[in-house]
Every structure is written in C-alpha cells, then in structure tokens.
Design an enzyme around this catalytic site. Structure first.
Site, PDB file in Angstrom:
ATOM      1  N   ILE A  75       0.976  -0.875  -0.279  1.00 56.52           N
ATOM      2  CA  ILE A  75       0.371   0.147  -0.224  1.00 56.52           C
ATOM      3  C   ILE A  75       1.101   1.524   0.304  1.00 56.52           C
ATOM      4  CG2 ILE A  75      -1.535   1.138   0.758  1.00 56.52           C
ATOM      5  CD1 ILE A  75      -3.440  -1.302   0.874  1.00 56.52           C
ATOM      6  N   CYS A 134       8.039   0.170   8.023  1.00 56.03           N
ATOM      7  CA  CYS A 134       6.903  -0.455   6.868  1.00 56.03           C
ATOM      8  C   CYS A 134       7.736  -1.066   6.077  1.00 56.03           C
ATOM      9  CB  CYS A 134       6.152   0.949   5.880  1.00 56.03           C
ATOM     10  SG  CYS A 134       5.350   0.603   5.060  1.00 56.03           S
TER      11      CYS A 134
HETATM   12  C1  LIG Z   1      -3.471  -3.393   3.011  1.00 54.26           C
HETATM   13  C2  LIG Z   1      -2.465  -3.592   4.981  1.00 54.26           C
HETATM   14  C3  LIG Z   1      -2.396  -2.473   5.312  1.00 54.26           C
HETATM   15  C4  LIG Z   1      -1.727  -2.398   5.805  1.00 54.26           C
HETATM   16  N1  LIG Z   1      -0.901  -1.443   6.443  1.00 54.26           N
HETATM   17  C5  LIG Z   1      -0.781  -0.451   7.752  1.00 54.26           C
HETATM   18  C6  LIG Z   1      -0.262   0.825   8.309  1.00 54.26           C
HETATM   19  O1  LIG Z   1      -0.680   1.602   7.608  1.00 54.26           O
HETATM   20  N2  LIG Z   1       1.011   0.745   9.257  1.00 54.26           N
HETATM   21  C7  LIG Z   1       1.385  -0.013  10.053  1.00 54.26           C
HETATM   22  O2  LIG Z   1       1.952  -0.463  10.886  1.00 54.26           O
HETATM   23  N3  LIG Z   1       0.922  -1.475   9.410  1.00 54.26           N
HETATM   24  C8  LIG Z   1       0.238  -1.737   8.102  1.00 54.26           C
HETATM   25  N4  LIG Z   1      -0.181  -2.999   7.720  1.00 54.26           N
HETATM   26  C9  LIG Z   1       0.889  -4.352   8.952  1.00 54.26           C
HETATM   27  C10 LIG Z   1      -0.239  -4.815  10.022  1.00 54.26           C
HETATM   28  O3  LIG Z   1      -0.487  -3.805  10.882  1.00 54.26           O
HETATM   29  C11 LIG Z   1      -0.214  -5.980  10.191  1.00 54.26           C
HETATM   30  O4  LIG Z   1       1.517  -5.775  10.954  1.00 54.26           O
HETATM   31  C12 LIG Z   1       0.851  -7.101   9.760  1.00 54.26           C
HETATM   32  O5  LIG Z   1      -0.423  -7.173   8.633  1.00 54.26           O
HETATM   33  C13 LIG Z   1       0.658  -8.519  10.448  1.00 54.26           C
HETATM   34  O6  LIG Z   1      -0.350  -8.839  11.292  1.00 54.26           O
HETATM   35  P1  LIG Z   1      -1.656 -10.101  10.815  1.00 54.26           P
HETATM   36  O7  LIG Z   1      -0.830 -11.181  10.292  1.00 54.26           O
HETATM   37  O8  LIG Z   1      -2.897 -10.181  11.301  1.00 54.26           O
HETATM   38  O9  LIG Z   1      -2.106  -9.309   9.865  1.00 54.26           O
HETATM   39  C14 LIG Z   1      -0.996  -2.948   7.149  1.00 54.26           C
HETATM   40  C15 LIG Z   1      -1.272  -4.477   6.744  1.00 54.26           C
HETATM   41  C16 LIG Z   1      -2.188  -5.026   5.585  1.00 54.26           C
HETATM   42  C17 LIG Z   1      -3.171  -6.470   5.259  1.00 54.26           C
END
Ligand SMILES: Cc1cc2nc3c(=O)[nH]c(=O)nc-3n(C[C@H](O)[C@H](O)[C@H](O)COP(=O)(O)O)c2cc1C
Length: 304
Positions: A75, A134
């Site tokens: 993103i 990120c």
């Molecule tokens: C579509 C998407 C957008 C994300 N945007 C951010 C963000 O803006 N800031 C951030 O710190 N992490 C972002 N992440 C990471 C998530 O906060 C998280 O750390 C990561 O997806 C792992 O957790 P999960 O496996 O439960 O999704 C994003 C993840 C996804 C899938």
C-alpha cells in the site's frame, strides 16, 4: 471455591485497553471503516492507519495480492495526512468512547516529529504507535531494521510526548531482541511485534514480479517466536501481532509473552474473530480460576 469475576481489561504500561484484542494498523482505516461489520465492544482500542505529515497517495496499483495463507500488500502508507485526520476523523473517533492509538510514520524523522507535535496537542489520543517498520516505502533515514536507527528515532520522538509510545518493530531483522532492546532503552513504553515480512510475488498474467509485505496465518510461527524471545530479553509489555487467525493462536501469543494481541488480515476475513477470541479468553481464565489475562502472560515462557 467461588468463581472469580473475570475482567478482560488490560493495563499495558500506562495504557488501559478495554480488551486485550486490538486491530492492526492499516486494516481498519481511521477506525470508521468496519463499523458495520465488527462489534467494537470486543476490541481493546482503535488503531488508525499510519499517518504521515502530508497526505500520501501510496504506491500505484496493484498493491494487494491474495496468497494461499495470507496476503501480500504494498500500500505504501496511503493516508490523508495529519492535518486532515485531526479535522475530519478525530472528532468522530473521540465519540466512539474507545482508547485511540494513532499510528505515525513517514520518510523523514523530522516529518514524524512534526506530526507528533501536532497530534500530541489533540484531545482523545491515548497512545502513539511508531511505525518505522513499513517494508513498502523507500527510506534510508528511518528504518526498524537496525538498532541504531530504532534508538535514534524512538529517542527523538520520546522527547516530544508524554503519551504512551509503542514501537512497532520489523520482523525483517536477524535478531528482533536487538531492535526491541534499542526501542526500550530509547524510552518506548510498549513493543509491538510486529509488521509484515518482506516478500515477492510473481504475477503470471502480467509476467512480472512484485515486492511487498506478507501478513496472515503463514507468518504466525515466526512472529510468535519473536514475541517469545522479546519476552525473555526485554522488560516492557509486548503486543503480539501477525498471523493470528483463531482463538488458539491468540492464546499461544499470550503464552509466549504478549500482554495484548493484534489482529489484521484475519479480522477483515472473519469480522467476528475478536469476539471469538474474547469469549475463549474468558472461558480459559475461568478454567484456571484466574480473573485477569496478566496472570497467564508468558505462562509457557521464562524471562532470562
Ligand atoms: C492491507 C494492509 C495495510 C497495512 N497498513 C499498515 C499501516 O498503515 N501501518 C502499519 O503499521 N502496518 C500496516 N500493516 C501491517 C499490519 O498492521 C500488521 O502488522 C500485519 O498485517 C501483520 O498482522 P496480520 O498478519 O494479523 O495481518 C498493513 C497490513 C495490511 C495487510
């Protein structure tokens, strides 16, 4: 023996969460995107998408790819910027009656500092999550992938705010304890482990590789190990975030040492996941005759 009343509110550092289950930054907009599908009562707080100093369009499409056991995204920090957030989103967030955790990031430390200064003066923000991790933006200046850089960034931001400061760590390191300890020494109150793993996707139709960050169930074992090791070597609370897709995975994260857990990818797929985990935690504590989650944090782990 009389049954204890179970209270799932948790205090991590100085931050009170309504429940130990929080949404991951980025999958939840500014707290307003999933109001129709998710029952907020089961969430401990609202975590915003990462905000940058100025409005950012993010990376060009395509930027989300579905994998067998998760997602890859690139993103690139698309967001409306700090000023619009304060004007357009924060008033409504305040009315929701939940602790608000604002995620802040960017390309330059000076810009992150400017964002924090503005946000720190706003009512209704309980904590900041510093997103230095990120994997989808190009910056040499700030990265959660080396401990000197983490130390410098957390130290600089710590001076600007007395609000609870969460350092969101990168899993893309040889030893997460090094960056975790750097964040702790620089004054972070809480560690969040962590962000997405760097990955690569080949699109056979377009005959092209794409890079991005991997999330979802396939990353759980690595994230949980990171939490397990951080719990041994650091002494501030940890939010375990990455790949949680069920009640058992959530509890395993707590056993490893997480004081609260985050859910991202699978919250979008299963909007009732927070409710399921909440009810499971209650049942589990009942069985042990314990009244609070803190009594089982790190239960299957040992501090060094
Ligand atoms: C579509 C998407 C957008 C994300 N945007 C951010 C963000 O803006 N800031 C951030 O710190 N992490 C972002 N992440 C990471 C998530 O906060 C998280 O750390 C990561 O997806 C792992 O957790 P999960 O496996 O439960 O999704 C994003 C993840 C996804 C899938």
């Amino acid at each position: 023996m009389a049954e204890k009343t179970i209270d799932l509110r948790v205090k991590i550092s100085r931050l009170w969460l309504d429940t130990p289950i929080i949404p991951a930054s980025g999958v939840f907009g500014y707290g307003d995107e999933l109001v129709d599908t998710i029952d907020y009562r089961f969430l401990g707080a609202i975590v915003t998408k990462t905000l940058t100093w100025t409005e950012t369009p993010g990376n060009p499409q395509p930027r989300i790819w579905e994998l067998e056991n998760g997602l890859m995204n690139s993103i690139g920090l698309q967001n409306i910027g700090v000023k619009r957030f304060c004007e357009e989103k924060l008033p409504q967030l305040r009315r929701m009656g939940k602790p608000v955790i604002v995620s802040v990031g960017g390309w330059k430390l000076d810009d992150i500092a400017k964002s924090i200064k503005i946000l720190d003066n706003q009512q209704g923000i309980s904590a900041f999550e510093l997103n230095l991790s990120c994997p989808n933006i190009k910056t040499k200046q700030i990265t959660a992938e080396n401990s000197a850089s983490v130390f410098k960034a957390v130290k600089a931001i710590r001076k600007l705010t007395r609000k609870t400061l969460i350092a969101k760590l990168s899993p893309n390191v040889a030893d997460i304890c090094e960056t975790g300890k750097a964040a702790e020494e620089a004054g972070a109150d809480i560690l969040c482990a962590g962000n997405t793993f760097k990955g690569l996707y080949y699109d056979w139709r377009l005959e092209k590789f794409y890079t991005g960050g991997i999330s979802g169930s396939m990353i759980f074992p690595m994230v949980c190990r990171g939490v397990f090791e951080l719990y041994k070597k650091t002494s501030i609370p940890i939010i375990g975030l990455g790949g949680i897709n069920s009640e058992k995975r959530a509890l395993e994260m707590v056993f490893a040492g997480a004081s609260a857990i985050g859910i991202g990818t699978h919250l979008v797929i299963m909007p009732n996941l927070a409710e399921r985990i909440y009810k499971f935690f209650i049942e589990y504590l009942k069985k042990l005759n314990k009244s609070r989650l803190s009594s089982i944090v790190g239960m299957k782990n040992e501090k060094e």
